[in-house]
Design an enzyme around this catalytic site. Structure first.
Site, PDB file in Angstrom:
ATOM      1  N   ASP A 145       0.850  -1.189   0.000  1.00  0.00           N
ATOM      2  CA  ASP A 145       0.000   0.000   0.000  1.00  0.00           C
ATOM      3  C   ASP A 145       0.886   1.239   0.000  1.00  0.00           C
ATOM      4  O   ASP A 145       1.670   1.453   0.915  1.00  0.00           O
ATOM      5  CB  ASP A 145      -0.931   0.002   1.217  1.00  0.00           C
TER       6      ASP A 145
ATOM      7  N   HIS B  80       2.436   8.633   5.246  1.00  0.00           N
ATOM      8  CA  HIS B  80       1.526   9.719   5.647  1.00  0.00           C
ATOM      9  C   HIS B  80       2.098  10.518   6.816  1.00  0.00           C
ATOM     10  O   HIS B  80       1.806  11.708   6.965  1.00  0.00           O
ATOM     11  CB  HIS B  80       0.161   9.157   6.044  1.00  0.00           C
TER      12      HIS B  80
ATOM     13  N   SER C   5      -8.060  -1.615   1.549  1.00  0.00           N
ATOM     14  CA  SER C   5      -7.503  -2.549   0.554  1.00  0.00           C
ATOM     15  C   SER C   5      -8.092  -3.954   0.688  1.00  0.00           C
ATOM     16  O   SER C   5      -8.641  -4.476  -0.286  1.00  0.00           O
ATOM     17  CB  SER C   5      -5.976  -2.605   0.638  1.00  0.00           C
TER      18      SER C   5
ATOM     19  N   HIS D  97     -10.116  -2.656   6.594  1.00  0.00           N
ATOM     20  CA  HIS D  97      -9.558  -1.436   5.994  1.00  0.00           C
ATOM     21  C   HIS D  97      -9.718  -1.506   4.473  1.00  0.00           C
ATOM     22  O   HIS D  97      -9.976  -2.559   3.913  1.00  0.00           O
ATOM     23  CB  HIS D  97      -8.081  -1.304   6.389  1.00  0.00           C
TER      24      HIS D  97
ATOM     25  N   HIS E 158      -1.213   2.944  -5.122  1.00  0.00           N
ATOM     26  CA  HIS E 158      -0.956   4.328  -5.529  1.00  0.00           C
ATOM     27  C   HIS E 158       0.414   4.705  -5.016  1.00  0.00           C
ATOM     28  O   HIS E 158       0.975   4.028  -4.149  1.00  0.00           O
ATOM     29  CB  HIS E 158      -2.019   5.275  -4.951  1.00  0.00           C
TER      30      HIS E 158
ATOM     31  N   SER F  90      -7.031   4.265  -1.459  1.00  0.00           N
ATOM     32  CA  SER F  90      -6.898   2.808  -1.456  1.00  0.00           C
ATOM     33  C   SER F  90      -8.218   2.090  -1.720  1.00  0.00           C
ATOM     34  O   SER F  90      -8.216   0.885  -1.973  1.00  0.00           O
ATOM     35  CB  SER F  90      -6.333   2.327  -0.114  1.00  0.00           C
TER      36      SER F  90
END
Ligand code: NAG
Ligand code: NAG
Ligand code: ZN
Length: 540
Positions: free
Chosen positions: A82, A368, A197, A195, A406, A132
């Site tokens: 991810d 992040h 994904s 979550h 991404h 995601s």
């Protein structure tokens, strides 16, 4: 589909859920398209558009001999880093080598040796820079969607309380295709199993943040309860295809437990409906005649997976929320490789094969927070999980794919010498003589005000080797953003060459389906045709 319907699909009709995902807070939704705004082709709202787009590309590759001499993939394992951008892979391989006292740049992450590499375009129907959820819908269901939505076409606007009720706009994942073909399926992640994904493998939701019923109730207070969609955790336990998964391993106990119940670590659940979905999962699996087992730490996981007769169905939830970063894990925490091995041991008993999704989900979270040391280590852990799977599965019948959803906005800046510490300062300084790091971010919490007019803070004055030291960011944001770059697709195993080239991200599961002879037409029929052709041809 009319332009009005397109607008209805694209304009957010409902306020977004407040959400409890600290890494993906959204700005206020736009009320309407602005004058002169460019809108996507209305055809993109139809799943058939993406199926035809992928079919044309896949059939061209088949015609060009991409599957010549290849067997059929019985098993498909899709690994997802991810947020694993190209810069992340390049820096992670240097970091891996440097941990062994080599210069580092020459090192390969395990999957970088795979024979096929492709690139995928990650934009979503309403978003230049993806999240995601819409990307999960692309690389698992083969359909591009709106940002924040899971397992639904772009006819569903994010956060719309009724739009994902009923199956009209639902799109199925390759996990569902595998089950429909008599194979087994499972998911493994270092994030909550609810979550975005992993949820794209089984859920149909207008909003990725609706992980428990409390989230749905908060966001959809004005919608009568009987018209609201089910929360993601409930879909996993009680709806197809999640209710048939043989393996579910990751974090997120809190989404499964009532807010009156404490989990193994003493953390309360988040559910308002009083349901214990872990207990319900056990009961529902037993009702299918399966020996079902729930585990919550590494020792229990090993005991279950290494047993002479592993359980028929295995649910492992190892944290209330996400699993800890590998660098911060305790001895009882499983690694991604441990989870992957256990999953394969449970799934490998179906002679028809299986589909497994494995996510290294916290590369994204570390980026992040502008924490590249954690992001690179999580990338190395993903590579270790791929290596573990490759040791357990035969290249002749198992297709292994490694990709990302991404990019991120970490850059790998110039100009360090060969072997320079990839997590250290560059050999060069800025125009005012202040050092900068080899890795830095376009935005995020690592922003620091200038110490004097035009003079940047000198990060080498701090302990930048600390795992939680944020690297420099250009624009201040509480959470660094995703990036719009293409992501890589690595493939090993039967018909791996089908995954080559620059492709839409939504091609990934369809091309994998063409290698495995499963899924909706035209991919499975095309796979069977070339198989027959290959069998009757002298060409091996
Ligand atoms: C790398 O070098 C350091 C310092 O010489 C040493 O302590 C460490 O054990 C070495 N690591 C490896 C993996 O060789
Ligand atoms: C738990 O859920 C109930 C039912 O919605 C609610 O009334 C209560 O306030 C919640 N408790 C906590 C601690 O959130
Ligand atoms: Zn993210």
């Amino acid at each position: 589909m009319s332009r009005a319907a397109l607008l209805a699909g694209l304009l957010a009709l409902a306020t977004l859920a407040q959400g409890h995902d600290e890494y993906h807070r959204q700005g206020a939704p736009r009320a309407r398209a602005e004058a002169g705004e460019r809108l996507a082709d209305p055809a993109e709202l139809r799943p058939e558009h993406w199926a035809q787009d992928a079919a044309a590309a896949t059939l061209r590759r088949l015609a060009a001999g991409a599957a010549r001499g290849a067997g059929v993939a019985r098993n498909v394992v899709l690994f997802l880093g991810d947020g694993m951008s190209g810069a992340t892979m390049a820096a992670a391989r240097a970091h891996l080598g440097q941990r062994s006292n080599r210069t580092g740049e020459e090192t390969d992450l395990y999957f970088e040796t795979f024979p096929t590499v492709g690139l995928a375009k990650t934009y979503c129907v309403d978003a230049q820079i993806a999240d995601s959820a819409c990307t999960g819908t692309a690389y698992l269901c083969g359909v591009k969607a709106n940002r924040g939505t899971l397992g639904v076409s772009a006819a569903v606007a994010r956060g719309h309380c009724r739009a994902a009720v009923g199956s009209d706009h639902h799109v199925d994942s390759i996990a569902a295709w595998a089950l429909q073909d008599g194979r087994d399926a499972g998911i493994v992640t270092t994030t909550r199993v609810t979550h975005a994904s992993p949820a794209a493998a089984y859920a149909h939701s207008a909003e990725r943040d609706w992980e428990s019923d409390t989230d749905v109730a908060d966001a959809c207070a004005d919608t009568p309860a009987e018209h609201r969609q089910d929360d993601i955790a409930k879909q996993l336990v009680h709806s197809f295809p999640g209710n048939q998964f043989r393996v579910i391993l990751g974090g997120g106990r809190r989404e499964f437990l009532p807010n009156t119940t404490l989990d193994e670590d003493g953390t309360p659940g988040r559910r308002s409906d009083g349901r214990d979905l872990i207990a319900e999962w056990r009961t529902a699996q037993a009702a299918r005649g399966r020996r079902a087992q729930y585990v919550s730490d590494l020792a229990q996981l090993r005991a279950a997976a290494d047993a002479a007769a592993p359980p028929d169905a295995l649910l492992g939830l190892f944290a209330a929320s996400h699993l800890p970063y590998h660098l911060q894990a305790a001895p009882g925490d499983p690694s991604l490789a441990d989870l992957t091995e256990a999953a394969i041991r449970v799934l490998a008993r179906n002679p028809r094969g299986f589909f497994l999704f494995v996510e290294g989900g916290r590369i994204d979270h570390a980026h992040h927070d502008n924490l590249p040391r954690l992001a690179l280590d999580e990338t190395v852990e993903l590579a270790a999980a791929v290596e573990r799977a490759a040791a357990l599965l035969d290249e002749r019948d198992s297709l292994l794919l490694v990709t990302s959803d991404h990019a991120h906005v970490m850059t790998y800046n110039g100009y360090a010498r060969r072997g320079g510490d990839v997590l250290g300062p560059s050999d060069e300084v800025d125009a005012r003589g202040v050092p900068y790091m080899t890795l830095s971010y376009a935005n995020g919490p690592g922003f620091r005000p200038h110490v004097a007019e035009g003079l940047r803070d000198d990060l080498t004055r701090y302990d930048y080797t600390a795992a939680e030291f944020p690297f420099e960011a250009g624009a201040p944001r509480s959470s660094e953003t995703h990036g719009g770059d293409d992501v890589a697709v690595f493939a090993r195993g039967p018909a791996h060459a089908l995954l080559a080239g620059l492709q839409q991200q939504s091609h990934v599961p369809r091309r994998a389906a063409a290698a495995a002879c499963l899924g909706p037409p035209p991919h499975a029929p095309a796979c069977r045709r070339w198989r027959r052709g290959a069998a009757s041809s002298a060409d091996p």
